[in-house]
Structures are given as structure tokens and as C-alpha cells.
Design an enzyme around this catalytic site. Sequence first.
Site, PDB file in Angstrom:
ATOM      1  N   SER A  14     -12.105   3.948  -3.364  1.00 21.38           N
ATOM      2  CA  SER A  14     -12.593   4.046  -1.974  1.00 21.38           C
ATOM      3  C   SER A  14     -12.359   5.429  -1.379  1.00 21.38           C
ATOM      4  O   SER A  14     -13.255   6.009  -0.754  1.00 21.38           O
ATOM      5  CB  SER A  14     -11.896   2.998  -1.100  1.00 21.38           C
ATOM      6  OG  SER A  14     -12.128   1.721  -1.627  1.00 21.38           O
ATOM      7  N   GLU A  34     -14.069   9.768 -13.236  1.00 20.52           N
ATOM      8  CA  GLU A  34     -13.529   8.404 -13.241  1.00 20.52           C
ATOM      9  C   GLU A  34     -13.487   7.877 -14.678  1.00 20.52           C
ATOM     10  O   GLU A  34     -14.495   7.893 -15.386  1.00 20.52           O
ATOM     11  CB  GLU A  34     -14.400   7.493 -12.359  1.00 20.52           C
ATOM     12  CG  GLU A  34     -14.027   6.026 -12.372  1.00 20.52           C
ATOM     13  CD  GLU A  34     -12.597   5.725 -11.948  1.00 20.52           C
ATOM     14  OE1 GLU A  34     -12.236   6.018 -10.802  1.00 20.52           O
ATOM     15  OE2 GLU A  34     -11.819   5.213 -12.795  1.00 20.52           O
ATOM     16  N   THR A  41      -9.868   0.275  -7.269  1.00 18.73           N
ATOM     17  CA  THR A  41      -9.107  -0.975  -7.093  1.00 18.73           C
ATOM     18  C   THR A  41      -9.766  -1.882  -6.067  1.00 18.73           C
ATOM     19  O   THR A  41     -10.004  -3.067  -6.325  1.00 18.73           O
ATOM     20  CB  THR A  41      -7.668  -0.654  -6.657  1.00 18.73           C
ATOM     21  OG1 THR A  41      -7.059   0.137  -7.673  1.00 18.73           O
ATOM     22  CG2 THR A  41      -6.851  -1.921  -6.463  1.00 18.73           C
ATOM     23  N   CYS A  42     -10.088  -1.360  -4.892  1.00 14.33           N
ATOM     24  CA  CYS A  42     -10.589  -2.209  -3.807  1.00 14.33           C
ATOM     25  C   CYS A  42     -11.848  -2.975  -4.222  1.00 14.33           C
ATOM     26  O   CYS A  42     -11.937  -4.184  -4.041  1.00 14.33           O
ATOM     27  CB  CYS A  42     -10.869  -1.350  -2.576  1.00 14.33           C
ATOM     28  SG  CYS A  42     -11.687  -2.248  -1.266  1.00 14.33           S
ATOM     29  N   GLU A 187      -1.262 -13.970  -1.134  1.00 12.51           N
ATOM     30  CA  GLU A 187      -2.705 -14.215  -1.144  1.00 12.51           C
ATOM     31  C   GLU A 187      -3.107 -15.036  -2.368  1.00 12.51           C
ATOM     32  O   GLU A 187      -3.843 -16.025  -2.255  1.00 12.51           O
ATOM     33  CB  GLU A 187      -3.461 -12.879  -1.120  1.00 12.51           C
ATOM     34  CG  GLU A 187      -3.319 -12.176   0.224  1.00 12.51           C
ATOM     35  CD  GLU A 187      -3.993 -10.813   0.312  1.00 12.51           C
ATOM     36  OE1 GLU A 187      -4.173 -10.327   1.434  1.00 12.51           O
ATOM     37  OE2 GLU A 187      -4.328 -10.226  -0.736  1.00 12.51           O
ATOM     38  N   ARG A 204      12.409 -13.048  -4.955  1.00 14.28           N
ATOM     39  CA  ARG A 204      13.782 -12.593  -5.223  1.00 14.28           C
ATOM     40  C   ARG A 204      14.664 -12.564  -3.974  1.00 14.28           C
ATOM     41  O   ARG A 204      15.879 -12.645  -4.066  1.00 14.28           O
ATOM     42  CB  ARG A 204      13.788 -11.245  -5.909  1.00 14.28           C
ATOM     43  CG  ARG A 204      13.382 -10.075  -5.050  1.00 14.28           C
ATOM     44  CD  ARG A 204      13.530  -8.782  -5.807  1.00 14.28           C
ATOM     45  NE  ARG A 204      13.007  -7.664  -5.040  1.00 14.28           N
ATOM     46  CZ  ARG A 204      12.955  -6.429  -5.490  1.00 14.28           C
ATOM     47  NH1 ARG A 204      13.362  -6.144  -6.706  1.00 14.28           N
ATOM     48  NH2 ARG A 204      12.474  -5.461  -4.739  1.00 14.28           N
ATOM     49  N   GLY A 267       4.414  -5.202  -6.621  1.00 10.28           N
ATOM     50  CA  GLY A 267       4.211  -3.832  -6.153  1.00 10.28           C
ATOM     51  C   GLY A 267       3.373  -3.011  -7.119  1.00 10.28           C
ATOM     52  O   GLY A 267       3.024  -3.471  -8.211  1.00 10.28           O
ATOM     53  N   ALA A 345      -3.779  -6.992   7.525  1.00 10.90           N
ATOM     54  CA  ALA A 345      -3.991  -8.439   7.373  1.00 10.90           C
ATOM     55  C   ALA A 345      -3.451  -8.878   6.031  1.00 10.90           C
ATOM     56  O   ALA A 345      -3.464  -8.115   5.066  1.00 10.90           O
ATOM     57  CB  ALA A 345      -5.478  -8.764   7.451  1.00 10.90           C
ATOM     58  N   HIS A 442     -13.401 -19.277  26.444  1.00 15.45           N
ATOM     59  CA  HIS A 442     -12.935 -20.622  26.117  1.00 15.45           C
ATOM     60  C   HIS A 442     -14.007 -21.440  25.413  1.00 15.45           C
ATOM     61  O   HIS A 442     -15.176 -21.295  25.751  1.00 15.45           O
ATOM     62  CB  HIS A 442     -12.531 -21.309  27.437  1.00 15.45           C
ATOM     63  CG  HIS A 442     -11.971 -22.660  27.255  1.00 15.45           C
ATOM     64  ND1 HIS A 442     -10.701 -22.884  26.763  1.00 15.45           N
ATOM     65  CD2 HIS A 442     -12.512 -23.890  27.492  1.00 15.45           C
ATOM     66  CE1 HIS A 442     -10.480 -24.185  26.704  1.00 15.45           C
ATOM     67  NE2 HIS A 442     -11.562 -24.819  27.143  1.00 15.45           N
TER      68      HIS A 442
HETATM   69  P1  NAP Z   1       4.254  -5.514  -2.005  1.00 14.11           P
HETATM   70  O1  NAP Z   1       3.534  -6.037  -0.802  1.00 14.11           O
HETATM   71  O2  NAP Z   1       4.980  -4.242  -1.926  1.00 14.11           O
HETATM   72  O3  NAP Z   1       5.274  -6.667  -2.435  1.00 14.11           O
HETATM   73  C1  NAP Z   1       6.025  -6.576  -3.605  1.00 14.11           C
HETATM   74  C2  NAP Z   1       6.820  -7.852  -3.727  1.00 14.11           C
HETATM   75  O4  NAP Z   1       7.400  -7.915  -5.022  1.00 14.11           O
HETATM   76  C3  NAP Z   1       7.947  -7.938  -2.729  1.00 14.11           C
HETATM   77  O5  NAP Z   1       8.055  -9.273  -2.325  1.00 14.11           O
HETATM   78  C4  NAP Z   1       9.166  -7.513  -3.557  1.00 14.11           C
HETATM   79  O6  NAP Z   1      10.348  -8.087  -3.111  1.00 14.11           O
HETATM   80  C5  NAP Z   1       8.804  -8.096  -4.895  1.00 14.11           C
HETATM   81  N1  NAP Z   1       9.412  -7.440  -6.066  1.00 14.11           N
HETATM   82  C6  NAP Z   1       9.451  -6.124  -6.340  1.00 14.11           C
HETATM   83  N2  NAP Z   1      10.036  -5.904  -7.528  1.00 14.11           N
HETATM   84  C7  NAP Z   1      10.387  -7.114  -8.015  1.00 14.11           C
HETATM   85  C8  NAP Z   1      11.009  -7.554  -9.204  1.00 14.11           C
HETATM   86  N3  NAP Z   1      11.395  -6.693 -10.152  1.00 14.11           N
HETATM   87  N4  NAP Z   1      11.189  -8.889  -9.385  1.00 14.11           N
HETATM   88  C9  NAP Z   1      10.793  -9.768  -8.439  1.00 14.11           C
HETATM   89  N5  NAP Z   1      10.184  -9.419  -7.299  1.00 14.11           N
HETATM   90  C10 NAP Z   1       9.976  -8.107  -7.087  1.00 14.11           C
HETATM   91  O7  NAP Z   1       3.312  -5.377  -3.265  1.00 14.11           O
HETATM   92  P2  NAP Z   1       2.032  -6.194  -3.769  1.00 14.11           P
HETATM   93  O8  NAP Z   1       1.940  -7.547  -3.128  1.00 14.11           O
HETATM   94  O9  NAP Z   1       2.076  -6.086  -5.245  1.00 14.11           O
HETATM   95  O10 NAP Z   1       0.842  -5.333  -3.193  1.00 14.11           O
HETATM   96  C11 NAP Z   1       0.729  -3.955  -3.557  1.00 14.11           C
HETATM   97  C12 NAP Z   1       0.004  -3.183  -2.495  1.00 14.11           C
HETATM   98  O11 NAP Z   1      -1.342  -3.582  -2.499  1.00 14.11           O
HETATM   99  C13 NAP Z   1       0.461  -3.424  -1.070  1.00 14.11           C
HETATM  100  O12 NAP Z   1       1.527  -2.580  -0.694  1.00 14.11           O
HETATM  101  C14 NAP Z   1      -0.782  -3.100  -0.289  1.00 14.11           C
HETATM  102  O13 NAP Z   1      -0.830  -1.726  -0.084  1.00 14.11           O
HETATM  103  C15 NAP Z   1      -1.896  -3.472  -1.208  1.00 14.11           C
HETATM  104  N6  NAP Z   1      -2.535  -4.755  -0.832  1.00 14.11           N
HETATM  105  C16 NAP Z   1      -3.018  -4.928   0.434  1.00 14.11           C
HETATM  106  C17 NAP Z   1      -3.618  -6.137   0.767  1.00 14.11           C
HETATM  107  C18 NAP Z   1      -4.165  -6.342   2.140  1.00 14.11           C
HETATM  108  O14 NAP Z   1      -4.306  -5.371   2.880  1.00 14.11           O
HETATM  109  N7  NAP Z   1      -4.476  -7.579   2.542  1.00 14.11           N
HETATM  110  C19 NAP Z   1      -3.716  -7.145  -0.156  1.00 14.11           C
HETATM  111  C20 NAP Z   1      -3.212  -6.943  -1.421  1.00 14.11           C
HETATM  112  C21 NAP Z   1      -2.620  -5.745  -1.755  1.00 14.11           C
HETATM  113  P3  NAP Z   1      11.222  -7.441  -1.924  1.00 14.11           P
HETATM  114  O15 NAP Z   1      10.554  -7.813  -0.655  1.00 14.11           O
HETATM  115  O16 NAP Z   1      12.556  -8.069  -2.106  1.00 14.11           O
HETATM  116  O17 NAP Z   1      11.246  -5.968  -2.180  1.00 14.11           O
END
Ligand code: NAP
Length: 453
Positions: A14, A34, A41-42, A187, A204, A267, A345, A442
Site C-alpha cells: 500500500s 516487488e 500485505t494489506c 480477529e 501469554r 506480531g 479498529a 434516532h
Molecule cells: P500485535 O497486535 O502486536 O499482537 C501480538 C500479540 O502476540 C500480543 O498479544 C503479544 O502479547 C503476543 N505475543 C508476542 N510474542 C509472543 C510469544 N512469543 N508467545 C505468545 N504470545 C506472544 O500483533 P499481531 O496481532 O500479530 O498484528 C501485527 C500487526 O498487524 C499489528 O500491530 C497491526 O499493525 C497490524 N494489523 C492491524 C489490523 C487492523 O488494523 N485491524 C489487523 C491485523 C493486523 P503481549 O500483549 O503480552 O505482548
Amino acid sequence: MKNSFDLIVLGAGSGGLAAAKRAASYGAKVAIVEGDRVGGTCVIRGCVPKKLLVYGSLYGEYIKNANSFGVEFTDARIDSRVLLTNVRKEVDRLNKFHIEFLARSGVELIKGWAEFTGPNSILVKDTHEEANFRELQSSRILIAVGGRPNRPDIKGASLGWVSDDMFLQERFPEKIVIVGAGFIACEFACILNGLGSKVIQIVRGSRLLRGFDSDLAEVLKKDMQLKGIDLYFDQEPIAIDRNKGGIGITTSAGQFVDCGGVLFAIGRTPDIQRLRLDVAGVKSSKQKIEVDMNHMTNISNIFAIGDVTSRVNLTPVAIDEGRTFADSVFGNKKRSVNYELIPQAVFSQPEIGTVGLDEDNAIEKFGENGIKIYSSRFRPMSKSLSKRGENCFLKLIIETRSQKIVGCHMVGEHASEIIQMAAIALGMGATKADFDRTMALHPTISEEFVTMT
Ligand code: NAP
């Protein structure tokens, strides 16, 4: 074939696409490199196919609530094979659209993986034929290669999936374990649950969605549990093994779960390893590229945007960064990205929408007595006949001195759409009195935001 450009963009996601097209619109000679599919990704393995899966999975709830509206389904069933196939077709269409759009914009698409051979030069290796190289020169280079999902360092981790793999499945398993408590984990837990899979989510910590307002996370947790999603808190997976046709996951709390698949949603990390940044002298810290407010790295002709930086990793931010870079550098319209009040969101079920400070951050900034909270929790009208299903929760955080709304948060139907509009008001400095003065519409959910006492 020309090999000299005004701008080479690395990564056709994007952010990269937005920057390349905008720069070309100012007359710059632009190439975009690319190694994977155009769209990034998006479009290919993130927001777009995910949201389509969300729409598909919502039918599970509609079917359950339908008879209270006099609608009878005698043979309703959800086939994730059909949904996944149709989602992939839509992704193919968008991929083609973006390739055509690049051509129409006069941007040259170069397929392959790029690496720096100097601060102004790039070597592109053909994706399929490693022996096929092309050397490119450019006065400016923009790094927009995004990130890749992480896998944990545990025994059998390669048996699990990451989010990319979810869109490639033929069908979803009857039972799945999801690891993580962030955007992707919540999600996909709701998507899979809506499509009929049994979902176990391993967290965790002791809560979902760290970094979001804790009231929102609590409302979501309760609604997810009510839908039958099992949440295992305070534990993490320690091993994965093959197990009679499926896989088994052992957790740090000594639990063992059999399932048809494991999704790691723990993450993402910038995908910068193969770029050979060291050859160009570009600095990174903790695997993220360091940039200034003009998206410039420590090398003055090399810039970076989107998920390779430590800024907010969201699609609209990357797009705005890409366009801002192109406007400033090629369009002689210097401007900067507004990182304040970025609405976010989570497309969970119920959905979360949020803009501004959460309660903890507001207290940290203004003190316990410096804020006032207004909130409202209710069952939306759409669920009043079925008397089952998700609740709504709305929350406003006001700074008492200025009376400005510093946080506007919501869980419930249409939360993302409502908060997108609320973000405009917050960006204009809306006060509680401004919201109160606004006539309610309303019957809606969002009218609660203008009638809170
Ligand atoms: P995230 O939101 O940063 O969440 C990572 C999760 O994994 C956290 O709950 C973290 O726990 C946990 N975690 C990290 N290392 C771990 C391990 N070794 N063992 C067990 N749990 C672990 O990451 P994500 O859900 O993978 O999403 C990645 C990125 O994609 C987001 O930051 C965002 O930028 C993007 N995204 C956005 C949307 C949206 O806008 N709707 C949707 C999807 C993705 P802790 O909380 O304890 O650290």
C-alpha cells in the site's frame, strides 16, 4: 530497458504503490520492485481478504438470530472452501487492478527481490530465475517492503501457520488453536468461530489487546467467551507435535490441546534482512529502519515508510507517508504526516473502534482528577428480538480543564465506521459541549455519544 530512475521504490504494498504513483504523477521516472505479488500485505494477505472473511463469518450469527425475525433456514451451512475460493478470486482481481494501475501511471514494475549495492544502486534478482539480475541506479530510493509475521522459537513451530497461510487454506479446520491476543489473534478467533470452527485462544498475559483501553478489551473478552471461544490466559505454547492426523500443542501451564491447526499471531517484524542495508550504510535499530519526520534515513537519498519503520504500522499511515514523501520530494509541496489521533479498529465480533487516549494514558497525561469518563453499555436494537448476541459499549474520555474529548472508544456493531467519523470531530478539538449540542439521530447506536450524562 532503462536502468536509471529518479525514484526506485522497494515494495509494491500500500505505501510503496501510493508513493510510486504520486511521484510519477509529478513527472518523475519511477520503478517499483516487488518479489512477491503486487498489492502487498494489506491487499494480498491482510486487511482486504481478512475483512472479506469477517463478512462471511458474520452469517453464522445472522443465521442464529434469524428465526426471531421470522426467517427460517432449513439447510443453512457455511462452507469455508467456497468462501476462501471466492476471497482468493477477489484478491486476484485486485492484484491485476494494481498492476494495470501502475502501468497507467507510468511506473515501471520490476519483478524480483532487491538488494542494495550502494546508496544509489540496487540489484534485482528475478523471483524465479536466481541467475537473472538487473542493476538499477536512482537518485532516490524509498524502502517500503513491509513486514512478515513472527513465529515463536519453540519445538515444532514450523507445524503452525502464520496469518499469510490462513488465506491459502482449502478449508478451515474443525478445531484451531490461536496464539496471541493482538489484532490478528482476536480477529481470526472471531472469524473461525463464526465459520463454525472450535477456537481456543492462548494468551501469554492476563488480558486481550494490550495497548487498547482495558474496558474495551474486557467487553470483547466476555462476548467472545459467550460465543464459545475458549480463552486460556497466562500461558504460552511450549511445543507442537504431529498427532494422529492433526497436531497437539502443549502449553506452559501443562495443558495439552489436540487440534486441526495452530495459528501464530504474535506480531510482525520488518522484512529487511535481504536488502543488504549495510552496503548502503542505512541504520536500523531493533530490526526497524530509523527515519526522521521527512521519512529520511541516515543516508540523505534513502527514505523509508510503513511497517519497516517504528511508526504506527497501519495501512492508511503507510499510504499517507508514501504520498507525503512524494508530494514533498517530487511535487514541491512540503508537508508532514499527522500522527496524532489515528483511529484504529479491530475487526473482531463485536468490532472495536477507537481514537485518542485510552483511560490509562489519559490518567498518565492529565492525572486522576484531570479527566472525566462517560460510558454506556447496552444491547443494540438489532439484538432486541433475539435477546442474544453482542453488546455495545461506548466510552468518552474528557479532559476536565479544557473539556476536550481526548478519547472516544466503542465496542459493537459498526464501531469502525462510527469512530472514523468521530475522529474528524476529535481532530477539530471537539468538546463534550459540542457533542451534547449535536442533535441525536434516532434510533442508532452512535446517538449515545451525543446524549451521555
Ligand atoms: P500485535 O497486535 O502486536 O499482537 C501480538 C500479540 O502476540 C500480543 O498479544 C503479544 O502479547 C503476543 N505475543 C508476542 N510474542 C509472543 C510469544 N512469543 N508467545 C505468545 N504470545 C506472544 O500483533 P499481531 O496481532 O500479530 O498484528 C501485527 C500487526 O498487524 C499489528 O500491530 C497491526 O499493525 C497490524 N494489523 C492491524 C489490523 C487492523 O488494523 N485491524 C489487523 C491485523 C493486523 P503481549 O500483549 O503480552 O505482548
